[in-house]
Motif scaffolding. Sequence first.
Motif, PDB file in Angstrom:
ATOM      1  N   GLN A 180       0.891  -1.108  -0.118  1.00 46.26           N
ATOM      2  CA  GLN A 180      -0.115   0.002  -0.048  1.00 46.26           C
ATOM      3  C   GLN A 180       0.895   1.308   0.131  1.00 46.26           C
ATOM      4  O   GLN A 180       1.501   1.718   1.085  1.00 46.26           O
ATOM      5  CB  GLN A 180      -0.735  -0.175   1.206  1.00 46.26           C
ATOM      6  N   PRO A 181       0.941   1.727  -1.147  1.00 44.34           N
ATOM      7  CA  PRO A 181       1.966   3.067  -1.218  1.00 44.34           C
ATOM      8  C   PRO A 181       1.512   3.875  -0.299  1.00 44.34           C
ATOM      9  O   PRO A 181       0.597   4.621  -0.392  1.00 44.34           O
ATOM     10  CB  PRO A 181       2.241   3.226  -2.825  1.00 44.34           C
ATOM     11  N   GLY A 182       2.523   4.760   0.142  1.00 43.47           N
ATOM     12  CA  GLY A 182       2.188   6.001   0.857  1.00 43.47           C
ATOM     13  C   GLY A 182       2.254   7.216  -0.062  1.00 43.47           C
ATOM     14  O   GLY A 182       2.427   7.088  -1.470  1.00 43.47           O
ATOM     15  N   ARG A 183       2.101   8.357   0.710  1.00 42.55           N
ATOM     16  CA  ARG A 183       2.039   9.765  -0.122  1.00 42.55           C
ATOM     17  C   ARG A 183       3.429   9.806  -0.514  1.00 42.55           C
ATOM     18  O   ARG A 183       3.510  10.584  -1.725  1.00 42.55           O
ATOM     19  CB  ARG A 183       1.645  10.735   0.594  1.00 42.55           C
ATOM     20  N   ASP A 184       4.546   9.448  -0.332  1.00 47.27           N
ATOM     21  CA  ASP A 184       5.906   9.799  -0.752  1.00 47.27           C
ATOM     22  C   ASP A 184       6.244   8.865  -1.959  1.00 47.27           C
ATOM     23  O   ASP A 184       7.454   8.912  -2.631  1.00 47.27           O
ATOM     24  CB  ASP A 184       6.807   9.890   0.227  1.00 47.27           C
ATOM     25  N   ILE A 185       5.408   7.745  -2.199  1.00 42.36           N
ATOM     26  CA  ILE A 185       5.844   6.891  -3.133  1.00 42.36           C
ATOM     27  C   ILE A 185       4.717   7.161  -4.426  1.00 42.36           C
ATOM     28  O   ILE A 185       3.805   7.111  -4.434  1.00 42.36           O
ATOM     29  CB  ILE A 185       5.619   5.341  -2.685  1.00 42.36           C
ATOM     30  N   PRO A 186       5.352   7.357  -5.731  1.00 43.47           N
ATOM     31  CA  PRO A 186       4.759   7.542  -6.915  1.00 43.47           C
ATOM     32  C   PRO A 186       3.965   6.346  -7.246  1.00 43.47           C
ATOM     33  O   PRO A 186       4.012   5.184  -7.015  1.00 43.47           O
ATOM     34  CB  PRO A 186       5.592   7.907  -7.831  1.00 43.47           C
ATOM     35  N   PRO A 187       2.475   6.645  -7.601  1.00 38.52           N
ATOM     36  CA  PRO A 187       1.763   5.679  -8.205  1.00 38.52           C
ATOM     37  C   PRO A 187       2.008   4.894  -9.370  1.00 38.52           C
ATOM     38  O   PRO A 187       1.239   4.167  -9.964  1.00 38.52           O
ATOM     39  CB  PRO A 187       0.389   6.289  -8.267  1.00 38.52           C
ATOM     40  N   TYR A 188       3.272   5.356 -10.128  1.00 33.00           N
ATOM     41  CA  TYR A 188       3.606   4.877 -11.448  1.00 33.00           C
ATOM     42  C   TYR A 188       4.911   4.651 -11.333  1.00 33.00           C
ATOM     43  O   TYR A 188       5.762   5.490 -10.479  1.00 33.00           O
ATOM     44  CB  TYR A 188       2.803   5.544 -12.419  1.00 33.00           C
ATOM     45  N   HIS A 189       5.693   3.948 -12.346  1.00 32.64           N
ATOM     46  CA  HIS A 189       6.968   4.052 -12.498  1.00 32.64           C
ATOM     47  C   HIS A 189       7.347   4.983 -13.152  1.00 32.64           C
ATOM     48  O   HIS A 189       6.611   5.188 -14.566  1.00 32.64           O
ATOM     49  CB  HIS A 189       7.446   2.443 -13.176  1.00 32.64           C
ATOM     50  N   PRO A 190       8.243   5.792 -12.838  1.00 32.58           N
ATOM     51  CA  PRO A 190       8.558   6.835 -13.828  1.00 32.58           C
ATOM     52  C   PRO A 190       9.377   6.752 -15.187  1.00 32.58           C
ATOM     53  O   PRO A 190       9.865   5.446 -15.327  1.00 32.58           O
ATOM     54  CB  PRO A 190       9.648   7.764 -13.023  1.00 32.58           C
ATOM     55  N   ASP A 191       8.694   7.337 -16.159  1.00 32.09           N
ATOM     56  CA  ASP A 191       9.215   7.312 -17.340  1.00 32.09           C
ATOM     57  C   ASP A 191      10.954   7.634 -17.570  1.00 32.09           C
ATOM     58  O   ASP A 191      10.924   8.764 -17.418  1.00 32.09           O
ATOM     59  CB  ASP A 191       8.418   7.999 -18.424  1.00 32.09           C
ATOM     60  N   GLU A 192      11.533   6.602 -17.806  1.00 32.41           N
ATOM     61  CA  GLU A 192      12.887   6.659 -17.929  1.00 32.41           C
ATOM     62  C   GLU A 192      13.455   6.814 -19.521  1.00 32.41           C
ATOM     63  O   GLU A 192      14.715   6.953 -19.443  1.00 32.41           O
ATOM     64  CB  GLU A 192      13.759   5.597 -17.384  1.00 32.41           C
ATOM     65  N   SER A 193      12.519   6.839 -20.213  1.00 31.85           N
ATOM     66  CA  SER A 193      13.081   7.077 -21.687  1.00 31.85           C
ATOM     67  C   SER A 193      13.410   8.425 -21.977  1.00 31.85           C
ATOM     68  O   SER A 193      12.876   9.408 -21.522  1.00 31.85           O
ATOM     69  CB  SER A 193      11.813   6.574 -22.715  1.00 31.85           C
ATOM     70  N   PRO A 194      14.241   8.823 -23.025  1.00 29.96           N
ATOM     71  CA  PRO A 194      14.612   9.993 -23.275  1.00 29.96           C
ATOM     72  C   PRO A 194      13.427  10.855 -23.918  1.00 29.96           C
ATOM     73  O   PRO A 194      12.656  10.470 -24.337  1.00 29.96           O
ATOM     74  CB  PRO A 194      15.763   9.880 -24.283  1.00 29.96           C
ATOM     75  N   PRO A 195      13.598  12.248 -23.782  1.00 31.29           N
ATOM     76  CA  PRO A 195      12.731  13.033 -24.141  1.00 31.29           C
ATOM     77  C   PRO A 195      12.472  12.744 -25.681  1.00 31.29           C
ATOM     78  O   PRO A 195      13.414  12.565 -26.384  1.00 31.29           O
ATOM     79  CB  PRO A 195      13.026  14.447 -23.691  1.00 31.29           C
ATOM     80  N   PRO A 196      11.210  13.013 -26.256  1.00 30.28           N
ATOM     81  CA  PRO A 196      11.206  13.047 -27.749  1.00 30.28           C
ATOM     82  C   PRO A 196      11.893  14.253 -28.212  1.00 30.28           C
ATOM     83  O   PRO A 196      11.979  15.203 -27.585  1.00 30.28           O
ATOM     84  CB  PRO A 196       9.587  13.177 -27.782  1.00 30.28           C
ATOM     85  N   PRO A 197      12.341  14.340 -29.508  1.00 24.17           N
ATOM     86  CA  PRO A 197      12.944  15.272 -30.053  1.00 24.17           C
ATOM     87  C   PRO A 197      12.316  16.491 -30.390  1.00 24.17           C
ATOM     88  O   PRO A 197      10.897  16.192 -30.643  1.00 24.17           O
ATOM     89  CB  PRO A 197      13.637  14.600 -31.526  1.00 24.17           C
ATOM     90  N   ASP A 198      12.670  17.628 -30.538  1.00 22.63           N
ATOM     91  CA  ASP A 198      11.848  18.676 -30.826  1.00 22.63           C
ATOM     92  C   ASP A 198      11.626  18.594 -32.307  1.00 22.63           C
ATOM     93  O   ASP A 198      12.535  18.744 -33.068  1.00 22.63           O
ATOM     94  CB  ASP A 198      12.555  19.837 -30.293  1.00 22.63           C
ATOM     95  N   ARG A 199      10.418  18.894 -32.648  1.00 19.33           N
ATOM     96  CA  ARG A 199       9.889  18.690 -33.893  1.00 19.33           C
ATOM     97  C   ARG A 199       9.839  19.753 -34.666  1.00 19.33           C
ATOM     98  O   ARG A 199       9.374  19.817 -35.755  1.00 19.33           O
ATOM     99  CB  ARG A 199       8.555  18.103 -34.014  1.00 19.33           C
ATOM    100  N   ARG A 200      10.004  21.093 -33.919  1.00 20.75           N
ATOM    101  CA  ARG A 200      10.012  22.381 -34.557  1.00 20.75           C
ATOM    102  C   ARG A 200      11.234  22.629 -35.394  1.00 20.75           C
ATOM    103  O   ARG A 200      12.362  22.082 -35.233  1.00 20.75           O
ATOM    104  CB  ARG A 200       9.910  23.341 -33.610  1.00 20.75           C
ATOM    105  N   THR A 201      10.998  22.804 -36.620  1.00 22.94           N
ATOM    106  CA  THR A 201      12.279  23.223 -37.550  1.00 22.94           C
ATOM    107  C   THR A 201      12.314  24.760 -37.540  1.00 22.94           C
ATOM    108  O   THR A 201      11.450  25.586 -37.652  1.00 22.94           O
ATOM    109  CB  THR A 201      11.680  22.793 -39.054  1.00 22.94           C
ATOM    110  N   PRO A 202      13.807  24.982 -37.580  1.00 27.10           N
ATOM    111  CA  PRO A 202      14.160  26.485 -37.622  1.00 27.10           C
ATOM    112  C   PRO A 202      13.727  27.037 -38.904  1.00 27.10           C
ATOM    113  O   PRO A 202      14.054  26.431 -39.863  1.00 27.10           O
ATOM    114  CB  PRO A 202      15.729  26.466 -37.218  1.00 27.10           C
ATOM    115  N   ARG A 203      13.366  28.124 -38.962  1.00 22.06           N
ATOM    116  CA  ARG A 203      12.897  28.713 -40.047  1.00 22.06           C
ATOM    117  C   ARG A 203      13.923  30.070 -40.550  1.00 22.06           C
ATOM    118  O   ARG A 203      14.171  30.690 -39.722  1.00 22.06           O
ATOM    119  CB  ARG A 203      11.515  29.359 -40.079  1.00 22.06           C
TER     120      ARG A 203
END
Length: 97
Positions: free
Chosen positions: A74-97
């Motif tokens: 029974q997780p307490g308040r200090d334990i997150p309710p999910y496993h943190p996402d450890e994958s790298p952030p997605p690349p920035d899809r904006r292209t410089p103009r």
Amino acid sequence: MCMRTGDEPISARSPLRLRLGLALFGAACAVVGVVAFAAAGHPGWAGVCGAVVLVALADAGLVVRRMRQGAHFQPGRDIPPYHPDESPPPPDRRTPR
């Protein structure tokens, strides 16, 4: 907005103190029902209320057992309710103009 990880049923939290309180309240009400129906001469309904007392006390015992098992079950308040996402952030899809 809450981030969903897909493992919510595994890591869901249950308000055990509230469940314990409701089980004990139900047991107390059922005991009153047993006494009232027995005094009124309705043994069938007194038996039904007695069965409700037993179920409520069994539920309260299960809740106390779960509470004593600790934060792993029974997780307490200090334990997150999910496993943190450890994958790298997605690349920035904006292209410089």
